[in-house]
Design an enzyme around this catalytic site. Structure first.
Site, PDB file in Angstrom:
ATOM      1  N   LYS A  16       0.851  -1.204   0.000  1.00 54.37           N
ATOM      2  CA  LYS A  16       0.000   0.000   0.000  1.00 54.37           C
ATOM      3  C   LYS A  16       0.881   1.247   0.000  1.00 54.37           C
ATOM      4  O   LYS A  16       2.046   1.214   0.412  1.00 54.37           O
ATOM      5  CB  LYS A  16      -0.935   0.028   1.222  1.00 54.37           C
ATOM      6  CG  LYS A  16      -0.255   0.058   2.608  1.00 54.37           C
ATOM      7  CD  LYS A  16       0.079   1.446   3.127  1.00 54.37           C
ATOM      8  CE  LYS A  16       0.805   1.407   4.463  1.00 54.37           C
ATOM      9  NZ  LYS A  16       1.738   2.507   4.666  1.00 54.37           N
ATOM     10  N   PRO A  99       9.704  -3.927  -0.477  1.00 51.43           N
ATOM     11  CA  PRO A  99      10.861  -3.598   0.367  1.00 51.43           C
ATOM     12  C   PRO A  99      10.519  -3.720   1.859  1.00 51.43           C
ATOM     13  O   PRO A  99       9.454  -3.293   2.286  1.00 51.43           O
ATOM     14  CB  PRO A  99      11.165  -2.141   0.002  1.00 51.43           C
ATOM     15  CG  PRO A  99      10.528  -1.912  -1.319  1.00 51.43           C
ATOM     16  CD  PRO A  99       9.361  -2.847  -1.408  1.00 51.43           C
ATOM     17  N   VAL A 100      11.446  -4.329   2.600  1.00 54.38           N
ATOM     18  CA  VAL A 100      11.204  -4.584   4.024  1.00 54.38           C
ATOM     19  C   VAL A 100      11.383  -3.284   4.813  1.00 54.38           C
ATOM     20  O   VAL A 100      12.361  -2.556   4.606  1.00 54.38           O
ATOM     21  CB  VAL A 100      12.192  -5.667   4.532  1.00 54.38           C
ATOM     22  CG1 VAL A 100      12.007  -5.919   6.025  1.00 54.38           C
ATOM     23  CG2 VAL A 100      11.997  -6.952   3.750  1.00 54.38           C
ATOM     24  N   GLY A 103       7.645   1.330   4.621  1.00 52.58           N
ATOM     25  CA  GLY A 103       6.456   2.189   4.650  1.00 52.58           C
ATOM     26  C   GLY A 103       5.385   1.750   3.667  1.00 52.58           C
ATOM     27  O   GLY A 103       4.427   2.467   3.407  1.00 52.58           O
ATOM     28  N   LEU A 104       5.563   0.548   3.099  1.00 49.92           N
ATOM     29  CA  LEU A 104       4.591   0.045   2.124  1.00 49.92           C
ATOM     30  C   LEU A 104       3.696  -1.039   2.718  1.00 49.92           C
ATOM     31  O   LEU A 104       2.924  -1.680   1.996  1.00 49.92           O
ATOM     32  CB  LEU A 104       5.322  -0.503   0.883  1.00 49.92           C
ATOM     33  CG  LEU A 104       6.159   0.516   0.110  1.00 49.92           C
ATOM     34  CD1 LEU A 104       6.976  -0.177  -0.980  1.00 49.92           C
ATOM     35  CD2 LEU A 104       5.275   1.597  -0.509  1.00 49.92           C
ATOM     36  N   GLY A 106       4.321  -4.001   3.969  1.00 50.42           N
ATOM     37  CA  GLY A 106       4.568  -5.397   3.581  1.00 50.42           C
ATOM     38  C   GLY A 106       4.253  -6.407   4.679  1.00 50.42           C
ATOM     39  O   GLY A 106       3.511  -7.362   4.453  1.00 50.42           O
ATOM     40  N   GLY A 107       4.791  -6.187   5.865  1.00 49.78           N
ATOM     41  CA  GLY A 107       4.559  -7.130   6.972  1.00 49.78           C
ATOM     42  C   GLY A 107       3.086  -7.172   7.360  1.00 49.78           C
ATOM     43  O   GLY A 107       2.519  -8.252   7.618  1.00 49.78           O
ATOM     44  N   SER A 108       2.437  -6.021   7.382  1.00 51.79           N
ATOM     45  CA  SER A 108       1.019  -5.952   7.740  1.00 51.79           C
ATOM     46  C   SER A 108       0.172  -6.670   6.700  1.00 51.79           C
ATOM     47  O   SER A 108      -0.778  -7.388   7.030  1.00 51.79           O
ATOM     48  CB  SER A 108       0.556  -4.491   7.827  1.00 51.79           C
ATOM     49  OG  SER A 108       1.299  -3.814   8.808  1.00 51.79           O
ATOM     50  N   ASP A 141      -2.173  -0.853  10.698  1.00 46.92           N
ATOM     51  CA  ASP A 141      -2.641  -0.846   9.308  1.00 46.92           C
ATOM     52  C   ASP A 141      -2.990  -2.236   8.780  1.00 46.92           C
ATOM     53  O   ASP A 141      -3.329  -2.384   7.604  1.00 46.92           O
ATOM     54  CB  ASP A 141      -1.662  -0.105   8.369  1.00 46.92           C
ATOM     55  CG  ASP A 141      -0.258  -0.689   8.395  1.00 46.92           C
ATOM     56  OD1 ASP A 141      -0.060  -1.727   9.065  1.00 46.92           O
ATOM     57  OD2 ASP A 141       0.636  -0.113   7.746  1.00 46.92           O
TER      58      ASP A 141
HETATM   59  O1  C5P Z   1       0.485  -0.427  15.092  1.00 41.96           O
HETATM   60  P1  C5P Z   1       1.897  -0.574  14.663  1.00 41.96           P
HETATM   61  O2  C5P Z   1       2.561  -1.754  15.292  1.00 41.96           O
HETATM   62  O3  C5P Z   1       2.087  -0.553  13.187  1.00 41.96           O
HETATM   63  O4  C5P Z   1       2.629   0.706  15.210  1.00 41.96           O
HETATM   64  C1  C5P Z   1       4.011   0.772  15.388  1.00 41.96           C
HETATM   65  C2  C5P Z   1       4.330   1.963  16.283  1.00 41.96           C
HETATM   66  O5  C5P Z   1       4.024   3.189  15.576  1.00 41.96           O
HETATM   67  C3  C5P Z   1       3.496   2.048  17.533  1.00 41.96           C
HETATM   68  O6  C5P Z   1       4.086   1.331  18.574  1.00 41.96           O
HETATM   69  C4  C5P Z   1       3.484   3.551  17.831  1.00 41.96           C
HETATM   70  O7  C5P Z   1       4.669   3.942  18.448  1.00 41.96           O
HETATM   71  C5  C5P Z   1       3.469   4.160  16.444  1.00 41.96           C
HETATM   72  N1  C5P Z   1       2.103   4.514  15.996  1.00 41.96           N
HETATM   73  C6  C5P Z   1       1.485   5.634  16.526  1.00 41.96           C
HETATM   74  N2  C5P Z   1       0.222   5.971  16.108  1.00 41.96           N
HETATM   75  C7  C5P Z   1      -0.393   5.240  15.158  1.00 41.96           C
HETATM   76  C8  C5P Z   1       0.216   4.108  14.591  1.00 41.96           C
HETATM   77  C9  C5P Z   1       1.486   3.764  15.030  1.00 41.96           C
HETATM   78  O8  C5P Z   1       2.038   6.332  17.390  1.00 41.96           O
HETATM   79  N3  C5P Z   1      -1.607   5.614  14.767  1.00 41.96           N
END
Ligand code: C5P
Length: 298
Positions: A16, A99-100, A103-104, A106-108, A141
């Site tokens: 994405k 790409p790992v 910001g795309l 991938g893992g999600s 995400d």
């Molecule tokens: O939810 P996810 O594991 O992708 O988020 C990784 C980190 O990014 C969270 O631990 C948090 O520090 C930050 N984050 C945030 N606000 C969001 C999404 C992510 O602060 N809406």
């Protein structure tokens, strides 16, 4: 495909980008309240799922992706087993193209597609609500990848609403070869967007009109937190604009930058330009929700 008869599945796990990402208040749980427009694009990993007795195993052809219990696809499989009280096992093989840590998503995406695929492989009767709840626990995400196409994300990104589908055939993804920690990016934010700002709404309304208004709407609040430490990202943006991109933006928490072009010729020149300086570049297009769901199960 007759899913009832299969003991092995191949799935597409799409990447994405974020057309916009506005970060608002920091919440008591440490996350940030945000408004984003997610967009599926045509770059994808391939995930092969095979039934195996008892345990969950994960492997990936990219050494940077962990093959243990910390892998998001592993965690997805495990949470599915726990929620339905199953002892079923699976081998999860991931062929990486996204790409790992770029910001795309991938893992999600891998995690969400694993939830969908294993629900089919293990023949589970599980509601969409239960799947979304599991997805949200895996990452902010992850629920988007249970929707796909163009969608609005609110809350911490996990509340996903389908909107008009954007249709954009000429997008260039440029990855400068390093990854950015999402937590660090949010942690470094100093200015937060006012909640009352409504800049995202015009975008949502005009997304279907060939994204012509993009330069005025596209924005990513995380750029101000990430760009100072990574001048390469600003440099990629400048290069793409200089080569005719209509707009460029960092995707998610970076480091991938996308550029939107008017035609294949200008995009190809920009692609050659950034490859010549050693960056990875992929030409992609938007994937509508319909195409997303028609092509996840290969
Ligand atoms: O939810 P996810 O594991 O992708 O988020 C990784 C980190 O990014 C969270 O631990 C948090 O520090 C930050 N984050 C945030 N606000 C969001 C999404 C992510 O602060 N809406």
């Amino acid at each position: 495909m007759n899913l009832a008869m299969t003991s092995c599945l191949r799935l597409r796990s799409y990447a994405k980008i974020n057309w916009t990402l506005e970060v608002m208040d920091r919440r008591p749980d440490g996350y940030h309240e945000l408004r984003t427009i997610y967009q599926s694009v045509s770059l994808y990993d391939t995930i092969r799922l095979s039934a195996s007795p008892g345990k969950i195993e994960v492997s990936c052809d990219d050494a940077r992706v962990p093959g243990d219990e910390s892998n998001l696809a592993y965690r997805a499989a495990n949470s599915l087993r726990e929620v339905v009280g199953s002892r079923a096992g699976a081998l999860i093989e991931i062929q990486k193209r996204i790409p790992v840590g770029g910001g795309l998503g991938g893992g999600s995406s891998n995690a969400a597609v694993t939830l969908l695929g294993l629900s089919a492989l293990w023949k589970l009767e599980i509601s969409n609500e239960a799947l979304s709840e599991m997805a949200a626990k895996l990452g902010s995400d992850v629920p988007f990848f249970l929707v796909g196409g163009t969608a609005l994300g609110t809350g911490r990104g996990e509340i996903v609403s389908p909107i008009e589908q954007a249709d954009c055939p000429f997008i260039l993804l440029v990855n400068p070869g390093f990854s950015v920690s999402t937590a660090d990016a949010y942690g470094k934010l100093s200015r937060l967007t006012r909640r009352a700002s409504t800049s995202i709404m015009p975008f949502a309304l005009m997304a279907a009109n060939g994204v012509r208004g993009l330069p005025h709407q596209a924005r990513n609040d995380l750029e101000q937190a990430v760009l100072p430490a990574h001048p390469e990202i600003a440099e990629v943006k400048r290069r793409l604009l200089g080569m005719g991109a209509r707009t460029t933006l960092m995707s998610g928490s970076g480091a991938t930058v996308f550029g939107v072009f008017d035609n294949c010729e200008t995009l190809s020149k920009a692609l050659e330009d950034v490859r010549a300086i050693g960056y990875r570049a992929d030409q992609v297009r938007t994937i509508s929700r319909l195409e997303y769901w028609d092509s996840i199960f290969e």
